[in-house]
Write an enzyme that holds these catalytic residues in place. Sequence first.
Site, PDB file in Angstrom:
ATOM      1  N   GLY A  46       0.842  -1.193   0.000  1.00 59.25           N
ATOM      2  CA  GLY A  46       0.000   0.000   0.000  1.00 59.25           C
ATOM      3  C   GLY A  46       0.873   1.236   0.000  1.00 59.25           C
ATOM      4  O   GLY A  46       2.061   1.164   0.345  1.00 59.25           O
ATOM      5  N   GLN A  51       3.313   9.923   1.189  1.00 61.33           N
ATOM      6  CA  GLN A  51       4.559   9.152   1.109  1.00 61.33           C
ATOM      7  C   GLN A  51       5.336   9.431  -0.177  1.00 61.33           C
ATOM      8  O   GLN A  51       6.505   9.056  -0.287  1.00 61.33           O
ATOM      9  CB  GLN A  51       4.275   7.652   1.207  1.00 61.33           C
ATOM     10  CG  GLN A  51       3.840   7.209   2.595  1.00 61.33           C
ATOM     11  CD  GLN A  51       3.706   5.706   2.645  1.00 61.33           C
ATOM     12  OE1 GLN A  51       2.694   5.163   2.221  1.00 61.33           O
ATOM     13  NE2 GLN A  51       4.734   5.014   3.126  1.00 61.33           N
ATOM     14  N   CYS A  94       6.770  -0.418   6.851  1.00 64.63           N
ATOM     15  CA  CYS A  94       6.339   0.774   6.131  1.00 64.63           C
ATOM     16  C   CYS A  94       7.458   1.218   5.196  1.00 64.63           C
ATOM     17  O   CYS A  94       8.624   1.257   5.596  1.00 64.63           O
ATOM     18  CB  CYS A  94       6.017   1.885   7.129  1.00 64.63           C
ATOM     19  SG  CYS A  94       5.471   3.397   6.340  1.00 64.63           S
ATOM     20  N   LEU A  95       7.102   1.551   3.963  1.00 64.57           N
ATOM     21  CA  LEU A  95       8.114   1.987   2.999  1.00 64.57           C
ATOM     22  C   LEU A  95       8.810   3.264   3.453  1.00 64.57           C
ATOM     23  O   LEU A  95       9.931   3.544   3.031  1.00 64.57           O
ATOM     24  CB  LEU A  95       7.472   2.217   1.626  1.00 64.57           C
ATOM     25  CG  LEU A  95       6.899   0.952   0.943  1.00 64.57           C
ATOM     26  CD1 LEU A  95       6.177   1.327  -0.337  1.00 64.57           C
ATOM     27  CD2 LEU A  95       7.996  -0.069   0.666  1.00 64.57           C
ATOM     28  N   HIS A 136      -3.657   1.111   7.816  1.00 62.42           N
ATOM     29  CA  HIS A 136      -2.290   1.651   7.797  1.00 62.42           C
ATOM     30  C   HIS A 136      -2.215   2.875   6.860  1.00 62.42           C
ATOM     31  O   HIS A 136      -1.639   3.910   7.223  1.00 62.42           O
ATOM     32  CB  HIS A 136      -1.332   0.534   7.356  1.00 62.42           C
ATOM     33  CG  HIS A 136       0.110   0.914   7.265  1.00 62.42           C
ATOM     34  ND1 HIS A 136       1.080   0.349   8.071  1.00 62.42           N
ATOM     35  CD2 HIS A 136       0.763   1.778   6.451  1.00 62.42           C
ATOM     36  CE1 HIS A 136       2.259   0.877   7.750  1.00 62.42           C
ATOM     37  NE2 HIS A 136       2.093   1.741   6.769  1.00 62.42           N
ATOM     38  N   GLU A 137      -2.831   2.749   5.668  1.00 62.50           N
ATOM     39  CA  GLU A 137      -2.754   3.856   4.691  1.00 62.50           C
ATOM     40  C   GLU A 137      -3.610   5.050   5.129  1.00 62.50           C
ATOM     41  O   GLU A 137      -3.208   6.204   4.940  1.00 62.50           O
ATOM     42  CB  GLU A 137      -3.173   3.385   3.294  1.00 62.50           C
ATOM     43  CG  GLU A 137      -2.358   2.227   2.713  1.00 62.50           C
ATOM     44  CD  GLU A 137      -0.862   2.376   2.861  1.00 62.50           C
ATOM     45  OE1 GLU A 137      -0.367   3.507   2.818  1.00 62.50           O
ATOM     46  OE2 GLU A 137      -0.180   1.343   3.044  1.00 62.50           O
ATOM     47  N   HIS A 140      -1.724   7.008   7.490  1.00 60.74           N
ATOM     48  CA  HIS A 140      -0.767   7.900   6.806  1.00 60.74           C
ATOM     49  C   HIS A 140      -1.445   9.208   6.401  1.00 60.74           C
ATOM     50  O   HIS A 140      -0.880  10.288   6.565  1.00 60.74           O
ATOM     51  CB  HIS A 140      -0.215   7.250   5.536  1.00 60.74           C
ATOM     52  CG  HIS A 140       0.992   6.390   5.754  1.00 60.74           C
ATOM     53  ND1 HIS A 140       2.129   6.835   6.383  1.00 60.74           N
ATOM     54  CD2 HIS A 140       1.250   5.098   5.402  1.00 60.74           C
ATOM     55  CE1 HIS A 140       3.026   5.860   6.416  1.00 60.74           C
ATOM     56  NE2 HIS A 140       2.524   4.788   5.829  1.00 60.74           N
TER      57      HIS A 140
HETATM   58 NI    NI Z   1       3.379   2.896   5.601  1.00 61.37          NI
END
Ligand code: NI
Length: 183
Positions: A46, A51, A94-95, A136-137, A140
């Site tokens: 995701g 991000q 997480c990226l 999670h997204e 963000h």
């Molecule tokens: Ni993340």
Amino acid sequence: MPVLKIRKYGDPILRQKAAQQTTFEAALQQQAEDMIETMREAKGIGLAANQVGMPNALCVVEVGLVIEGAEPRAFVNPVIAATAGETVSYEEGCLSIPDVNDDVERPNQIRVRFQDLEGVSHEEEFEGMLARVLQHEIDHLNGIFFVDRLGPLRRKLLSKKLKELAEQTQRELAEEKSKRKPS
Ligand code: NI
């Protein structure tokens, strides 16, 4: 389609609450496509707009990693309308926070209100992994990281690593900024 640069922990945009998306034009479709390509390149499940340095309320999810053969999806202005089921603990990463993984407790079922890329409103239920990824997204898009949801002990154990990452990010941002200035 360009692969976008993924912003890291410490970048102020990741603490910003996303702006409501009010226009549904080709640029939004293009942004979603670029984000999907970026997510795939980074092998993520995701990705939220902040991000990749964009302030609008858009996230994408690689549904195919959960449901075989499914297409990736984009969610515009997503909000969690309701949660249900038991609370489940599962490891997340997480990226924007490389090399950090930890168990996060989240409700197993959610109902999400969102718009699609054409601006049509939907309400849909998700459970299991898709419910987790969407939570999670959506976090963000509200400026929240999964590490914010860990218990105090886990957070304390990670605090040095996160502080170092934030400092490194800030150095990189300062460097980028100085490069942009005409000399
Ligand atoms: Ni993340």
